[in-house]
Scaffold this motif. Structure first.
Motif, mmCIF file in Angstrom:
data_model
loop_
_atom_site.group_PDB
_atom_site.id
_atom_site.type_symbol
_atom_site.label_atom_id
_atom_site.label_comp_id
_atom_site.label_asym_id
_atom_site.label_seq_id
_atom_site.Cartn_x
_atom_site.Cartn_y
_atom_site.Cartn_z
ATOM 1 N N GLN A 1 0.832 -1.205 0.000
ATOM 2 C CA GLN A 1 0.000 0.000 0.000
ATOM 3 C C GLN A 1 0.867 1.256 0.000
ATOM 4 O O GLN A 1 0.560 2.231 -0.687
ATOM 5 C CB GLN A 1 -0.945 -0.011 1.206
ATOM 6 C CG GLN A 1 -2.045 -1.043 1.078
ATOM 7 C CD GLN A 1 -2.842 -1.231 2.358
ATOM 8 O OE1 GLN A 1 -2.408 -0.850 3.445
ATOM 9 N NE2 GLN A 1 -4.016 -1.838 2.224
ATOM 10 N N GLU A 2 1.963 1.233 0.743
ATOM 11 C CA GLU A 2 2.877 2.375 0.778
ATOM 12 C C GLU A 2 3.510 2.593 -0.598
ATOM 13 O O GLU A 2 3.643 3.730 -1.062
ATOM 14 C CB GLU A 2 3.956 2.156 1.846
ATOM 15 C CG GLU A 2 4.992 3.253 1.932
ATOM 16 C CD GLU A 2 4.413 4.631 2.227
ATOM 17 O OE1 GLU A 2 5.004 5.614 1.737
ATOM 18 O OE2 GLU A 2 3.379 4.739 2.916
ATOM 19 N N LEU A 3 3.883 1.515 -1.253
ATOM 20 C CA LEU A 3 4.461 1.634 -2.597
ATOM 21 C C LEU A 3 3.444 2.201 -3.586
ATOM 22 O O LEU A 3 3.782 3.046 -4.425
ATOM 23 C CB LEU A 3 4.976 0.274 -3.080
ATOM 24 C CG LEU A 3 6.249 -0.234 -2.407
ATOM 25 C CD1 LEU A 3 6.497 -1.695 -2.777
ATOM 26 C CD2 LEU A 3 7.443 0.618 -2.802
ATOM 27 N N PHE A 4 2.196 1.734 -3.496
ATOM 28 C CA PHE A 4 1.145 2.275 -4.368
ATOM 29 C C PHE A 4 0.935 3.762 -4.099
ATOM 30 O O PHE A 4 0.805 4.564 -5.022
ATOM 31 C CB PHE A 4 -0.180 1.522 -4.169
ATOM 32 C CG PHE A 4 -0.235 0.168 -4.832
ATOM 33 C CD1 PHE A 4 0.367 -0.068 -6.055
ATOM 34 C CD2 PHE A 4 -0.911 -0.879 -4.230
ATOM 35 C CE1 PHE A 4 0.308 -1.306 -6.664
ATOM 36 C CE2 PHE A 4 -0.979 -2.125 -4.830
ATOM 37 C CZ PHE A 4 -0.363 -2.339 -6.050
ATOM 38 N N ARG A 5 0.899 4.139 -2.814
ATOM 39 C CA ARG A 5 0.700 5.538 -2.441
ATOM 40 C C ARG A 5 1.838 6.394 -2.984
ATOM 41 O O ARG A 5 1.627 7.442 -3.589
ATOM 42 C CB ARG A 5 0.609 5.676 -0.914
ATOM 43 C CG ARG A 5 0.231 7.092 -0.446
ATOM 44 C CD ARG A 5 0.403 7.274 1.047
ATOM 45 N NE ARG A 5 1.765 7.025 1.519
ATOM 46 C CZ ARG A 5 2.816 7.825 1.291
ATOM 47 N NH1 ARG A 5 2.672 8.922 0.590
ATOM 48 N NH2 ARG A 5 4.007 7.523 1.756
ATOM 49 N N SER A 6 3.066 5.903 -2.814
ATOM 50 C CA SER A 6 4.239 6.634 -3.284
ATOM 51 C C SER A 6 4.215 6.782 -4.807
ATOM 52 O O SER A 6 4.504 7.858 -5.345
ATOM 53 C CB SER A 6 5.500 5.898 -2.838
ATOM 54 O OG SER A 6 6.644 6.475 -3.381
ATOM 55 N N ALA A 7 3.863 5.715 -5.500
ATOM 56 C CA ALA A 7 3.811 5.760 -6.964
ATOM 57 C C ALA A 7 2.723 6.723 -7.432
ATOM 58 O O ALA A 7 2.919 7.470 -8.403
ATOM 59 C CB ALA A 7 3.560 4.364 -7.526
ATOM 60 N N THR A 8 1.593 6.725 -6.746
ATOM 61 C CA THR A 8 0.496 7.637 -7.104
ATOM 62 C C THR A 8 0.925 9.084 -6.914
ATOM 63 O O THR A 8 0.653 9.943 -7.767
ATOM 64 C CB THR A 8 -0.756 7.330 -6.249
ATOM 65 O OG1 THR A 8 -1.122 5.969 -6.461
ATOM 66 C CG2 THR A 8 -1.921 8.227 -6.620
ATOM 67 N N GLU A 9 1.620 9.363 -5.818
ATOM 68 C CA GLU A 9 2.103 10.729 -5.564
ATOM 69 C C GLU A 9 3.076 11.167 -6.650
ATOM 70 O O GLU A 9 3.002 12.292 -7.143
ATOM 71 C CB GLU A 9 2.774 10.807 -4.193
ATOM 72 C CG GLU A 9 1.813 10.781 -3.024
ATOM 73 C CD GLU A 9 2.528 10.771 -1.676
ATOM 74 O OE1 GLU A 9 3.776 10.851 -1.635
ATOM 75 O OE2 GLU A 9 1.820 10.670 -0.653
ATOM 76 N N LYS A 10 3.996 10.289 -7.028
ATOM 77 C CA LYS A 10 4.963 10.625 -8.081
ATOM 78 C C LYS A 10 4.252 10.867 -9.405
ATOM 79 O O LYS A 10 4.590 11.789 -10.147
ATOM 80 C CB LYS A 10 5.989 9.494 -8.251
ATOM 81 C CG LYS A 10 7.034 9.449 -7.175
ATOM 82 C CD LYS A 10 8.029 8.337 -7.459
ATOM 83 C CE LYS A 10 9.046 8.219 -6.355
ATOM 84 N NZ LYS A 10 9.986 7.115 -6.585
ATOM 85 N N TYR A 11 3.263 10.054 -9.691
ATOM 86 C CA TYR A 11 2.521 10.192 -10.944
ATOM 87 C C TYR A 11 1.768 11.517 -10.969
ATOM 88 O O TYR A 11 1.789 12.236 -11.967
ATOM 89 C CB TYR A 11 1.549 9.013 -11.108
ATOM 90 C CG TYR A 11 0.696 9.111 -12.347
ATOM 91 C CD1 TYR A 11 1.217 8.810 -13.596
ATOM 92 C CD2 TYR A 11 -0.636 9.518 -12.265
ATOM 93 C CE1 TYR A 11 0.441 8.910 -14.737
ATOM 94 C CE2 TYR A 11 -1.422 9.619 -13.398
ATOM 95 C CZ TYR A 11 -0.885 9.311 -14.632
ATOM 96 O OH TYR A 11 -1.655 9.414 -15.758
ATOM 97 N N ASN A 12 1.117 11.834 -9.871
ATOM 98 C CA ASN A 12 0.333 13.072 -9.797
ATOM 99 C C ASN A 12 1.219 14.309 -9.764
ATOM 100 O O ASN A 12 0.803 15.382 -10.196
ATOM 101 C CB ASN A 12 -0.591 13.054 -8.573
ATOM 102 C CG ASN A 12 -1.711 12.038 -8.730
ATOM 103 O OD1 ASN A 12 -2.085 11.681 -9.841
ATOM 104 N ND2 ASN A 12 -2.237 11.560 -7.614
ATOM 105 N N ALA A 13 2.441 14.188 -9.265
ATOM 106 C CA ALA A 13 3.347 15.327 -9.167
ATOM 107 C C ALA A 13 4.122 15.569 -10.459
ATOM 108 O O ALA A 13 4.739 16.615 -10.624
ATOM 109 C CB ALA A 13 4.328 15.114 -8.019
#
Length: 142
Positions: free
Chosen positions: A127-139
């Motif tokens: 879940q942390e990896l998904f959250r981190s990847a989502t943040e990078k994608y959105n940023a």
């Protein structure tokens, strides 16, 4: 024999190193006996021919029984039908030994088991990896 009979044994062979190892076990160098390369090659050809003969007969037997898989019973019957009944006890012993080896093989660990983490810990990491990847994608600049 079946209509799918082998057309030629030229492309069939046994590993030379394995055959040589078997020969060396039977005729150790200390015995003073040697086995020429020509004799080894002839032995290999005979082995391939024997295996082909037994396989073909076992295949015919399985086809007559409308089976799609050759079973130990088919090989046993093929050996008996072809006059190699004396080999059956040893063949069955080796087959049983093989089954036991398969049973006793250590079960390969999955990556999850190898990690040493609990399922909950792995889920949290995922879940942390998904959250981190989502943040990078959105940023990411568009």
């Amino acid at each position: 024999m079946s209509d799918r009979e082998f057309s030629s044994n030229d492309d069939l062979s046994l590993p030379k190193a394995t055959v040589q190892k078997i020969i060396t076990e039977i005729l150790p160098p200390s015995s003073g006996q040697t086995f020429s390369k020509d004799a080894r090659d002839l032995l290999m050809e005979c082995c391939v021919e024997f295996i082909t003969l037994i396989s073909s007969e076992a295949n015919d037997i399985s086809e007559k029984e409308a089976k799609k898989t050759i079973a130990c019973e088919h090989v046993e019957r093929a050996l008996r039908d072809l006059g190699f009944g004396d080999y059956i006890p040893e063949v069955l012993a080796v087959a049983e030994e093989h089954k036991e080896q398969l049973k006793s093989r250590e079960k390969k660990q999955s990556k999850m088991e190898q990690s040493g983490l609990t399922e909950e810990e792995l889920l949290r990491q995922q879940q942390e990896l998904f959250r981190s990847a989502t943040e990078k994608y959105n940023a990411a600049p568009e």
